[in-house]
Structures are given as structure tokens and as C-alpha cells.
Design a protein around this motif. Structure first.
Motif, mmCIF file in Angstrom:
data_model
loop_
_atom_site.group_PDB
_atom_site.id
_atom_site.type_symbol
_atom_site.label_atom_id
_atom_site.label_comp_id
_atom_site.label_asym_id
_atom_site.label_seq_id
_atom_site.Cartn_x
_atom_site.Cartn_y
_atom_site.Cartn_z
ATOM 1 N N LEU A 138 0.814 -1.211 0.000
ATOM 2 C CA LEU A 138 0.000 0.000 0.000
ATOM 3 C C LEU A 138 0.855 1.273 0.000
ATOM 4 O O LEU A 138 0.338 2.367 -0.214
ATOM 5 N N ILE A 139 2.163 1.130 0.257
ATOM 6 C CA ILE A 139 3.031 2.301 0.384
ATOM 7 C C ILE A 139 3.881 2.457 -0.874
ATOM 8 O O ILE A 139 4.633 1.564 -1.242
ATOM 9 N N LYS A 140 3.793 3.603 -1.520
ATOM 10 C CA LYS A 140 4.576 3.849 -2.737
ATOM 11 C C LYS A 140 6.023 4.206 -2.421
ATOM 12 O O LYS A 140 6.943 3.800 -3.140
ATOM 13 N N ASN A 141 6.236 5.001 -1.379
ATOM 14 C CA ASN A 141 7.590 5.411 -0.979
ATOM 15 C C ASN A 141 7.734 5.227 0.525
ATOM 16 O O ASN A 141 7.107 5.955 1.305
ATOM 17 N N LEU A 142 8.546 4.270 0.921
ATOM 18 C CA LEU A 142 8.765 3.978 2.334
ATOM 19 C C LEU A 142 10.226 4.208 2.679
ATOM 20 O O LEU A 142 11.121 3.705 1.990
ATOM 21 N N ILE A 143 10.472 4.999 3.729
ATOM 22 C CA ILE A 143 11.832 5.153 4.226
ATOM 23 C C ILE A 143 11.902 4.518 5.615
ATOM 24 O O ILE A 143 11.004 4.691 6.431
ATOM 25 N N ILE A 144 12.986 3.774 5.853
ATOM 26 C CA ILE A 144 13.150 3.054 7.121
ATOM 27 C C ILE A 144 14.342 3.643 7.858
ATOM 28 O O ILE A 144 15.447 3.719 7.314
ATOM 29 N N GLY A 145 14.125 4.069 9.099
ATOM 30 C CA GLY A 145 15.199 4.681 9.864
ATOM 31 C C GLY A 145 15.078 4.390 11.340
ATOM 32 O O GLY A 145 14.212 3.628 11.779
ATOM 33 N N GLY A 146 15.970 5.001 12.118
ATOM 34 C CA GLY A 146 15.963 4.796 13.559
ATOM 35 C C GLY A 146 16.884 3.691 14.012
ATOM 36 O O GLY A 146 17.336 3.660 15.150
#
Length: 340
Positions: A138-146
Motif C-alpha cells: 500500500l506504500i509507494k515510498n517507504l523510508i526506514i530509519g531509527g
């Protein structure tokens, strides 16, 4: 709730949950006459700090991310990160700058549990992504951080059969760089190196640690304790934190590299550490989250470590590895747990 930043009127919005009220507080602070806002660091590598950041520099950071991802007015974002930290604040600032529609959900390990609509842009921690795999399409642009994205999670993402329109990136940054200054694509292409944004300059100090000059977000050159391999003026590979380097018998060991290797074969969280040892200086140990298991021990024994001294001298099982409020492994607290 959904906030349309193209037609924002805070007074006409209803903020119900405690998290929504924190969002309202930040919006009021943002649209006040103050030129700065307060941000709290995670405390994953030391004592949490609170410092003030210029709003203009946060806008500059937002522009870099939005331009890189091609976000446009009217796109739908999802906020599911605490607004005490820069990660949550920047999701709101990006929405303000690009006039996004921002869906607000209380931060949890399953932020997409009740969502059915498509999302153009979202930022999550690795733990949140781990618990949202069935909804990633469902997500077109996902950034993963932390925190670093484990090999185990990367493999799960690769086997999700996502389309080329679903782009997933790992971020590199810190509070002082106002979220991230570079991205590394995980889907649809797998990249080994982070690519920094425009107007960001990278270099090494004499320890091999990364130095960052990003004048749009911080006037000072930032000295990190991150050991990296620089490929060119715009790309680098993260090797590990110099604080975490283990010196065992005169050999320097990068725990993050070994953890990535272990997580290729184990779903459990795994952390390498050095404990004081009279003969070695530091004894390499491996901490596994979960119940003790002969099967897990067998899998670890079969891992083809590059060097014999990379193999842990001891394996410790722990029910739960301590983490900071935004999901990072708290190595300081973990060290106290196993070496009180």
C-alpha cells in the motif's frame, strides 16, 4: 485523523488521542513567531539531549527528501512516529512544505493494522516494518530509519513480491542532520551504498569515521563515530560505530557486520558485544533475544564467519533486548543487563 495541509485550519480540526494532541502542540509551535523548535535525541548512544533547531533548516531538509522522492502536493503521507523526536517532527514538516495530506495514527509496532488506503509516503522503524509486511504494497515510498535494517528484514521484503512502483529506502542520518542526509534503496533495486543529497559533502577523519558537511541543515561540519567506506564523493557504506568496536586479543571486530551475518539465518534479534577478559582484553559474546534453543545454537555454529575470532566465545539468551523509545537497540542498557 487526516490533515490536509493544502487547506490547513488547526482550529477546525479535532484532536482526540494523546498523540494527536502532541501533533497539535507541535503545529502550534511551528506556526508561532518562534524561529526555532525543540528536538529530543533518542539517547541510543548516550544521555538523551534536547536542543533547538531553526525552522528554516528543517524546511531545507524537508525539501531535499521531497525532491529526492518526487513527492507532490496532494500526496498522502502517514505519520506513525513519535513527535518528540526529529523523525516524527520532520514527517509533519515535509507535509507542510509539500502540502501533503497526512494520515495520523498513534505510534505502535503495527501502524498499518487498520489501514486499507494507499499511502504515497511513510517513514517507519525496522520493527514497525517487520510488523507491517502484509501492508507494504500500500506504500509507494517507504523510508526506514531509527536503526539499521537487518539482513533478515531485507530478505522478507525481497520475498514480498512488491511491484516496481513500491520503493523502499534505508536512511542515514541523526538528530543533528535533521533526520537523514542520504538514502539507500532496498526495493526494487538493492544498493550497498548510501547516496547523499545535493549540497552534502562527505569525508573521513584519521580514524576512518564519517564527517558530514550539510550547510542547508547544519552550519557546522559534523563529526560522527561511524566507520564507513567512501566509494565516491556522493556514496558511502556504513561499517559500524567506532564506539562498538570490540578489541579481542588485539583484533578489531565490527559487531554490526557480524550481526548482519547472523541475521541472515536467524529471525531473532542478535547483538555482539565485548565483555572484559583478562587474557583477551575483551571476550566476544553474542546475545540472542528469545528462549534458549539448541536449534539456534546449531545454526550459529554453521555460520561461515570470515575469521575464527569472529565466532562468539559465549552465547547468551535474553527475554527482551532493551530499546530506546523510538526502537533502537540500547547497547548501554544491554551491557548493564549482562554485566551488572
Amino acid at each position: 485523523m487526516l490533515i490536509d495541509f493544502k487547506n490547513l485550519n488547526i482550529n477546525k480540526l479535532s484532536f482526540h488521542t494523546e498523540f494527536e494532541k502532541k501533533v497539535k502542540t507541535f503545529l502550534e509551535e511551528w506556526f508561532s513567531e518562534k524561529t526555532e523548535v525543540s528536538v529530543q535525541t533518542s539517547g541510543s548512544t548516550g544521555v538523551p539531549k534536547i536542543f533547538d533547531i531553526e525552522k528554516q533548516k528543517m524546511i531545507n531538509s524537508a525539501v531535499m527528501t521531497c525532491n529526492f522522492l518526487g513527492l507532490k502536493e496532494g500526496d498522502v503521507g502517514l505519520l506513525c512516529l513519535p513527535v518528540e523526536y526529529i523523525s516524527g517532527k520532520m514527517m509533519i514538516v515535509r507535509s507542510i512544505e509539500r502540502k501533503l495530506k497526512l494520515r495520523i495514527v498513534d505510534p505502535s509496532l503495527k501502524p498499518m493494522e487498520h489501514l486499507k488506503e494507499e499511502i504515497d509516503f511513510c517513514a517507519m522503524t525496522p520493527l514497525q516494518v517487520e510488523n507491517s509486511l502484509d501492508q507494504l504494497h500500500l506504500i509507494k515510498n517507504l523510508i526506514i530509519g531509527g536503526a539499521a535494517v537487518s539482513e533478515s528484514l531485507k530478505n522478507k521484503i525481497l520475498h514480498m513480491n512488491l511491484s516496481n512502483s513500491n520503493r523502499i529506502f534505508e536512511t542515514y542520518g541523526m538528530s543533528e542532520t535533521l533526520s537523514h542526509i542520504g538514502l539507500k534503496q532496498l526495493m526494487p533495486n538493492q544498493e550497498d551504498y548510501f547516496t547523499v543529497f545535493e549540497n552534502v559533502t562527505i569525508s573521513l577523519d584519521d580514524r576512518g569515521c564519517l564527517k558530514i558537511f550539510a550547510p542547508n541543515v547544519n552550519a557546522e561540519e559534523l563529526q560522527t563515530n561511524d566507520l564507513v567506506d567512501i566509494k565516491n564523493e556522493k556514496q558511502f557504506k556504513f561499517l559500524g560505530r567506532i564506539d562498538n568496536v570490540i578489541n579481542s586479543g588485539g583484533a578489531k571486530i565490527f559487531p554490526e557486520a557480524l550481526e548482519a551475518l547472523v541475521k541472515k539465518v536467524l529471525p531473532n534479534e542478535a547483538v555482539f558485544m565485548g565483555l572484559p577478559d583478562e587474557s583477551l582484553g575483551q571476550k566476544l559474546i553474542l546475545i540472542i533475544e528469545g528462549k534458549e534453543s539448541d536449534e539456534i545454537k546449531r545454526k550459529i555454529s554453521e555460520i561461515p564467519f570470515e575469521k575464527n575470532f569472529h565466532r562468539p566465545k559465549e552465547i547468551i539468551f535474553i527475554n527482551e533486548i532493551p530499546r530506546t523509545p523510538n526502537g533502537k537497540i540500547n547497547r548501554l542498557e544491554l551491557y548493564k543487563c549482562i554485566n551488572p
